[in-house]
Design a protein around this motif. Structure first.
Motif, short mmCIF file in Angstrom:
data_model
loop_
_atom_site.label_atom_id
_atom_site.label_comp_id
_atom_site.label_asym_id
_atom_site.label_seq_id
_atom_site.Cartn_x
_atom_site.Cartn_y
_atom_site.Cartn_z
N ASP A 21 -3.63 -12.05 0.43
CA ASP A 21 -3.46 -11.54 1.43
C ASP A 21 -3.45 -10.38 1.48
O ASP A 21 -3.20 -9.52 2.62
N LYS A 22 -2.39 -9.55 0.54
CA LYS A 22 -2.00 -8.09 0.70
C LYS A 22 -3.18 -7.38 0.04
O LYS A 22 -3.12 -6.74 1.04
N ALA A 23 -3.77 -6.93 -0.42
CA ALA A 23 -4.56 -6.53 -0.69
C ALA A 23 -5.66 -5.77 0.27
O ALA A 23 -5.54 -6.45 1.78
N GLY A 24 -5.14 -4.49 0.30
CA GLY A 24 -5.20 -3.19 1.35
C GLY A 24 -4.61 -2.77 2.03
O GLY A 24 -4.32 -1.68 2.53
N GLU A 25 -3.32 -3.48 1.65
CA GLU A 25 -2.49 -3.35 2.08
C GLU A 25 -1.19 -3.13 1.10
O GLU A 25 0.39 -3.05 1.53
N CYS A 26 -1.19 -3.56 -0.28
CA CYS A 26 -0.20 -3.53 -1.36
C CYS A 26 0.16 -2.44 -1.77
O CYS A 26 -0.63 -1.59 -2.35
N GLU A 27 1.71 -2.56 -1.98
CA GLU A 27 2.03 -1.45 -2.72
C GLU A 27 1.84 -0.77 -4.06
O GLU A 27 1.51 0.37 -4.39
N GLN A 72 -1.10 -1.78 -5.86
CA GLN A 72 -2.24 -2.03 -5.63
C GLN A 72 -2.81 -0.07 -5.22
O GLN A 72 -3.75 0.69 -6.07
N ASP A 73 -2.32 0.55 -4.22
CA ASP A 73 -2.17 1.50 -4.22
C ASP A 73 -1.44 2.63 -5.13
O ASP A 73 -2.12 3.91 -5.64
N MET A 74 -0.26 2.43 -5.73
CA MET A 74 0.10 2.81 -6.83
C MET A 74 -0.67 2.69 -8.00
O MET A 74 -1.01 4.21 -8.46
N TYR A 133 -3.98 2.59 -8.44
CA TYR A 133 -5.19 3.14 -7.37
C TYR A 133 -4.49 5.08 -7.82
O TYR A 133 -5.90 5.56 -8.07
N LYS A 134 -3.42 5.07 -7.56
CA LYS A 134 -2.54 6.93 -7.43
C LYS A 134 -2.63 7.55 -8.85
O LYS A 134 -3.03 8.69 -9.10
N HIS A 135 -1.37 6.73 -9.41
CA HIS A 135 -0.12 6.79 -10.53
C HIS A 135 -1.62 6.46 -11.88
O HIS A 135 -1.15 6.88 -12.83
N GLY A 136 -2.31 5.00 -11.95
CA GLY A 136 -1.87 4.29 -12.51
C GLY A 136 -2.66 4.27 -13.93
O GLY A 136 -3.84 4.93 -13.73
N PRO A 137 -2.34 3.81 -15.57
CA PRO A 137 -3.34 4.43 -16.16
C PRO A 137 -4.40 3.18 -15.94
O PRO A 137 -4.35 2.37 -15.48
N ARG A 138 -5.91 3.36 -15.92
CA ARG A 138 -7.00 2.35 -16.13
C ARG A 138 -6.71 1.39 -17.08
O ARG A 138 -8.19 0.68 -16.86
N LYS A 139 -6.18 0.97 -17.89
CA LYS A 139 -6.69 0.92 -18.69
C LYS A 139 -4.55 0.22 -19.31
O LYS A 139 -3.84 1.07 -19.77
N VAL A 154 3.91 -6.65 -2.52
CA VAL A 154 2.77 -7.16 -3.30
C VAL A 154 2.67 -8.14 -2.41
O VAL A 154 3.19 -8.69 -1.62
N GLY A 155 1.81 -8.99 -3.37
CA GLY A 155 1.54 -10.80 -2.40
C GLY A 155 2.23 -11.77 -2.86
O GLY A 155 0.91 -13.36 -3.29
N CYS A 156 3.32 -11.94 -3.07
CA CYS A 156 4.10 -12.96 -3.48
C CYS A 156 4.40 -13.71 -2.34
O CYS A 156 3.92 -15.32 -1.87
N PHE A 157 4.86 -13.39 -1.74
CA PHE A 157 5.44 -13.99 -0.23
C PHE A 157 4.57 -13.80 0.87
O PHE A 157 4.74 -12.51 0.90
N MET A 158 4.28 -14.80 1.41
CA MET A 158 3.21 -14.58 2.08
C MET A 158 3.35 -15.58 3.60
O MET A 158 3.63 -16.53 3.60
N ARG A 159 2.51 -14.94 4.43
CA ARG A 159 2.31 -15.81 5.57
C ARG A 159 1.32 -16.80 6.05
O ARG A 159 0.70 -16.72 5.76
N ARG A 160 2.21 -18.46 5.75
CA ARG A 160 1.54 -19.27 5.76
C ARG A 160 0.29 -19.24 7.40
O ARG A 160 -1.10 -20.05 6.77
N PRO A 161 0.56 -19.15 8.04
CA PRO A 161 -0.40 -18.96 9.67
C PRO A 161 -1.38 -18.33 9.35
O PRO A 161 -2.37 -18.52 10.22
#
Ligand code: SF4
Ligand code: SF4
Ligand code: SF4
Ligand code: FES
Ligand code: FES
Lengths: 838, 158
Positions: free
Chosen positions: A102-108, A110-112, A114-120, A200-207
């Motif tokens: 559910d968090k994809a697209g607004e996940c910290e 993921q963004d991080m 994308y910005k800084h991360g190792p690709r492997k 991240v997407g650990c705690f999510m809204r059920r509704p």
């Protein structure tokens, strides 16, 4: 101030500023996970490491304060290298299931990456998995621990800010899992703040689960339609359904915080029972009609009665613009001052409350009221349940600055654990308690107070009598008095109990005046339970004053007066905008009798409530998500909201309806959008004159003085008749029944929210642990509650630490409405409980 | 479920501390003694006695490997350190060896309920690595033969 450089950029910041925050001021972004402003700092995740010249090791910028002459580098090769390493480490056990998260697209994370991360990644080991399927933690929360970055933001917000503390870190190292006690269902505030802070997407809204991607949502900034804390949020819709309400750090009074109602209580908007066409009574049946027919019949029918035989009651959930037009309509078109903004509060109690709390004198800011203050006194409010985010904000403020806090109430509350002194008094004895405190201060002050106007008053008072009446020990009264006397400044939080039991305002005003006379700086923060109650008063939706608290010449009737007049056939027509009187007025029978005697009843509503079902004309209206306008929170903060979508079917905004009616009455009337009405408000209500709605969103409090005072000496009831039916004696009915809002229920809207309904499935009666023992009851048992006028079935909830002899049934249950127990506008009754089999 | 005796012991131990919550570790130890397991009920009861949220008891119990949360261990609980020093000196081989001898995997308990095998992080005895702890006793400088002897001795005890 300290001077330093970050990435070669020179800046000067306040001493004690964290490197991270200094960088932000300089426009340099440093990535973070575990850091969140306003949460305790733990420096655990290491993503924010920076290089400081002269330091051998990299340092966490989220916990290290700046120092004079520091040279910080947040982008050096070493920093970048370590950042990559940290991210790789996060990913070593992360499930990387973005496609179904559910968090994809607004996940910290993921963004991080994308910005800084190792690709492997270089880890070969099998990933640790905590569970296969996501598991639910509450009707509104579902959890996936495989995505966790172990920042513990969820735990800290729950423990330190919400004050519930039902989350914890289980295990350690890579095996650490943040969850509930043995992953069992949570018994908590269900505020969802753990969801909001989780990066991240650990705690999510059920509704909201699997309903949308963030980029497919349409959003609008709005104001929570429940209590008057006035939390701002963004509501979001997809395919015509509101699916989410979110809050953001740095926005509004509430920052990232909301309570269960604000976060999950919006689903009444898409409730399929919403009214979509005007309904008119023809041959005894409510049948759909066109707007033209409806409005014409309304104007003609209402206009046919003499002004003193017409009345109007508007909900304190309407916007300032709606309410301003409503009172204009009633006053200028129908020429009556019979108007009110609630079916719960007595006209004169309201006037007295406004005067005692100084609402008519301008706004206060919560933050400001806490700054530098020596003592806090919370009285006459169930703050933790009625205004949850006010409770969270208070607790949060104690984190950075401890203030001596006192709480006086009949029921225990979550905030008690932050207080140094709690006083449990009998219901409706605020007057005795506050007078007693004032008496001790007066006696202690000796000479200093001898010459005061009120000196006479204290002479004949006996501390013992007052203490006995309230049920609070003299020692506690003395401690509270001495604390207040010893303080230079104090902030009072005073709430709706004073509207239910206005007698308390006498003691409140006395105490306030005495302290002020003794040179103390006293600030009062009113605590209100309907989102725009303050606005309704500011707009003059009151029988005794107009916009800006300007007294009117011939004060009209308040809600109680109108119902009584209707009952006596002295009032023929009522226009009710969004109030379910049958469920709200503290005397169901009288309300029903009165409404049935009316010749003409018009109701603006979202749903066919009990009241609407009795009407001759029902007009379907837009909900908060479907209209623009402003609301004024309890502090006096004027905030604007924008529409997210169109109202269902033919429903219209209240603003449109009132405009059309005004236009029908006066062709000169300029039908305008809410914006135009706001300009009118600014011209008419002095304190709103310089409120700027910057970007349609303002944080500005009302600061101007309106200069008008409300008529005083107003504690007589509108109707004072002796009750002649003492069918039971005190022994028969040993408990005192009181009411108020429940954490998940406040007002008509909440009863139409399926999600809130799932958090508390049945009507409850709350008693304290001593009484539970006495009557051999425990939480979950069922009882019949018997009063003089009504009997109902409820589930028992035991609350430790409440006053003994008190039974509490929340307002607004659809089954078991509490107002059936009350009579003649009195908000308490004697009752007894009897256990029944489940 | 805490026995009456355990409850009494916990009340006693609470007196040693300024705050009730400080007694959470000894309380867990008392709960676990004899039965070699900390159950959900135990944690709930401890939470009630210490007036803290159950989740706090849960956190403490899960943090320390010496508490067996919802896990009944054998009479002899073997915990082999597999942290860096021990691992450099072949802890993995020792673990595999014990698995073979007892015919169980890490985490398992022998059918007669006598032995449970677990791995542990550094037990602070790196100087004598590889090492293991069985109940409250350390066994150090392990070799496969040494392990055989230890297991044989314990097997012969009841
Ligand atoms: S919903 Fe609120 S009270 Fe419940 S666990 Fe999350 S933060 Fe805590
Ligand atoms: S669940 Fe979310 S908020 Fe809690 S520690 Fe994990 S990542 Fe952080
Ligand atoms: S505290 Fe009040 S305004 Fe804020 S989210 Fe809750 S109900 Fe809404
Ligand atoms: S953000 Fe600084 S250590 Fe986590
Ligand atoms: S690594 Fe095994 S005892 Fe320290």
């Amino acid at each position: 101030m300290a001077k330093l450089t970050i990435n070669g950029k020179f800046i000067e910041v306040k001493d004690g500023t964290l490197i991270l925050e200094a960088a932000k001021q300089a426009g340099i972004e440093i990535p973070t996970f575990c850091y969140q402003a306003d949460l305790s700092r733990i420096g655990a995740c290491r993503i924010c490491l920076v290089e400081i010249a002269g330091q051998r090791k990299l340092m966490t910028s989220c916990t290290t304060p700046v120092m004079e002459g520091m040279e910080v580098n947040s982008e050096s090769a070493a920093v970048q290298e370590s950042r990559k390493g940290v991210i790789e480490f996060f990913l070593s056990n992360h499930s990387l299931d973005c496609p179904v998260c559910d968090k994809a697209g607004e996940c910290e994370l993921q963004d991080m990456v994308y910005k800084h991360g190792p690709r492997k990644g270089s880890f070969k080991e099998k990933k640790i998995r905590f569970h296969e399927k996501d598991y639910p933690l509450s009707p509104v929360i579902i959890k996936n621990s495989n995505r966790c970055v172990k920042c513990t933001r969820c735990i800290r917000v729950c423990r330190d800010t919400v004050g519930v503390g039902v989350l914890g870190s289980m295990g350690r190292g890579a095996h650490q899992e943040e969850t509930s006690f043995l992953r069992t269902y949570l018994d908590c505030d269900h505020c969802g703040n753990c969801i909001e802070v989780c990066p991240v997407g650990c705690f999510m809204r059920r509704p909201y689960r699997y309903k949308s991607r963030p980029w497919d949502l349409k959003s609008a900034d709005t104001i929570c339609p429940y209590c008057a804390t006035g939390c701002t949020s963004k509501i979001q819709e997809r395919d015509g359904e509101v699916v989410r309400s979110i809050s953001k750090m740095g926005k509004g009074v509430n920052n990232e915080l909301l309570c269960a109602r604000g976060r999950f209580g919006f689903d009444f908007i898409s409730n399929e029972d919403r009214l979509t066409t005007p309904l008119m009574r023809k041959d005894g049946e409510l049948v759909p009609v066109s707007w033209d027919e409806a409005l014409e019949s309304l104007a003609v029918n209402l206009g046919a009665f003499a002004p003193e035989r017409i009345g109007g009651i508007a909900s304190a959930r309407l916007t300032n613009e709606d309410l301003f037009l409503f009172q204009d309509l009633m006053r200028s078109a129908f020429k009556t001052n019979n108007i009110d903004s609630s079916a719960r509060w007595n006209r004169d109690s309201v006037s007295a409350f406004i005067k005692a709390t100084g609402i008519n004198e301008g706004g206060v800011s919560l933050r400001g009221a806490l700054e530098g203050v020596d003592a806090i006194f919370i009285v006459g409010t169930q703050i933790s349940e009625e205004n949850p985010v006010t409770d969270y904000l208070l607790r949060r403020s104690f984190d950075s600055r401890w203030v001596f806090t006192m709480i006086a109430s009949a029921r225990a509350m979550k905030l008690d654990s932050c207080a140094q002194l709690t006083m449990r008094h009998d219901p409706a004895t605020e007057n005795a308690l506050l007078t007693a405190i004032a008496k001790v201060i007066f006696d202690d002050a000796g000479e200093k107070a001898a010459g005061l106007d009120c000196a006479e008053l204290f002479k004949d008072l006996s501390l013992k009598d007052l203490s006995d009446e309230s049920g609070v020990d003299q020692s506690d009264i003395g401690a509270a008095a001495r604390k207040l006397f010893g303080s230079e400044s104090a902030t009072f939080f005073a709430g709706t109990e004073f509207l239910r039991f206005p007698d308390g305002l006498r003691g409140f005003s006395l105490l306030k005046e005495l302290l002020t006379a003794l040179g103390k700086k006293i600030t009062v923060v009113p605590v209100l339970d309907r989102c725009n109650q303050r606005g309704a008063w500011d707009m003059g939706v009151h029988p005794a004053f107009g916009p800006g608290y300007e007294p009117v010449e011939n004060p009209g009737l308040g809600n109680a007066g109108m119902l009584e007049a209707a009952d006596a056939r002295q009032l023929d027509a009522l226009y009710i905008a969004g109030v379910d009187i049958l469920n709200n007025y503290p005397d169901f029978e009288t309300a029903e009798k009165a409404l049935s005697k009316l010749q003409y009843l018009v109701v603006n509503e979202l749903f066919l409530t009990g009241t609407a079902a009795m009407a001759d004309l029902v007009l379907p209206v837009a909900s908060f998500a479907e209209k623009a306008g402003t609301m004024t929170n309890q502090e006096g903060r004027v905030q604007s909201m924008s529409p997210l979508m169109k109202p269902p079917g033919e429903a219209r905004t209240a603003h449109d309806i009132f405009s059309a009616l005004l236009k029908a009455h006066d062709f000169e009337f300029n039908v305008a959008k809410p914006k135009g009405t706001f300009e009118k408000i600014q011209a008419n209500v002095k304190s709103y004159a310089d409120v700027e709605l910057l970007n349609e969103r303002s944080d500005k409090s009302l600061t101007g003085e309106s200069g008008n005072t409300v008529s005083s000496s107003i504690l007589e009831k509108e109707a004072d008749e002796e009750d002649q039916t003492p069918a039971y004696t005190a022994e028969d009915l040993p408990l005192t029944l009181i009411t108020g809002n429940h954490l998940f229920y406040s007002g008509m809207l909440s009863s139409r929210s399926a999600t809130l309904g799932s958090l508390l499935k049945e009507a409850i009666v709350e008693i304290n642990d001593t009484d539970a023992k006495k009557y051999d009851l425990k939480s979950g048992d069922h009882v019949t509650v018997t009063g003089r006028y009504h009997e109902g079935r409820y589930a028992v909830r035991v609350k430790n630490g409440s006053r003994k002899g008190v039974a509490f049934i929340p307002e607004n249950f659809k089954t078991g409405p509490v107002n059936r127990f009350f009579r003649k506008g009195e908000w308490s009754q004697k009752v007894r409980l009897k256990k029944v089999d489940a | 479920m805490l026995t009456e005796e355990a409850k009494k012991a916990i009340k006693e131990v609470m007196k040693r501390y300024k705050t009730k919550r400080a007694a959470v570790m000894p309380a867990l130890t008392i709960a676990q003694d004899d039965v070699r397991e900390v159950t959900a009920e135990d944690m709930l009861e401890i939470a009630e006695m210490l007036e803290i949220q159950p989740v706090i008891v849960n956190e403490v119990a899960k943090f320390y490997t010496m508490y067996n949360v919802q896990r009944k261990v054998g009479k002899y609980h073997i915990e082999v350190c597999h942290n860096i020093s021990c691992n450099l000196l072949q802890a993995e081989r020792i673990i595999a060896h014990i698995e073979n001898r007892l015919n169980i995997k890490v985490g398992g308990t022998t059918t007669d309920g006598k032995f449970t095998l677990s791995t542990a992080e550094c037990l602070g005895s790196c100087g004598t690595a590889p090492m293991m702890q069985i109940n409250d006793t350390y066994y150090e400088d392990l070799t496969e033969t040494k392990v055989n002897d230890i297991l044989a001795t314990l097997k012969s005890r009841d």
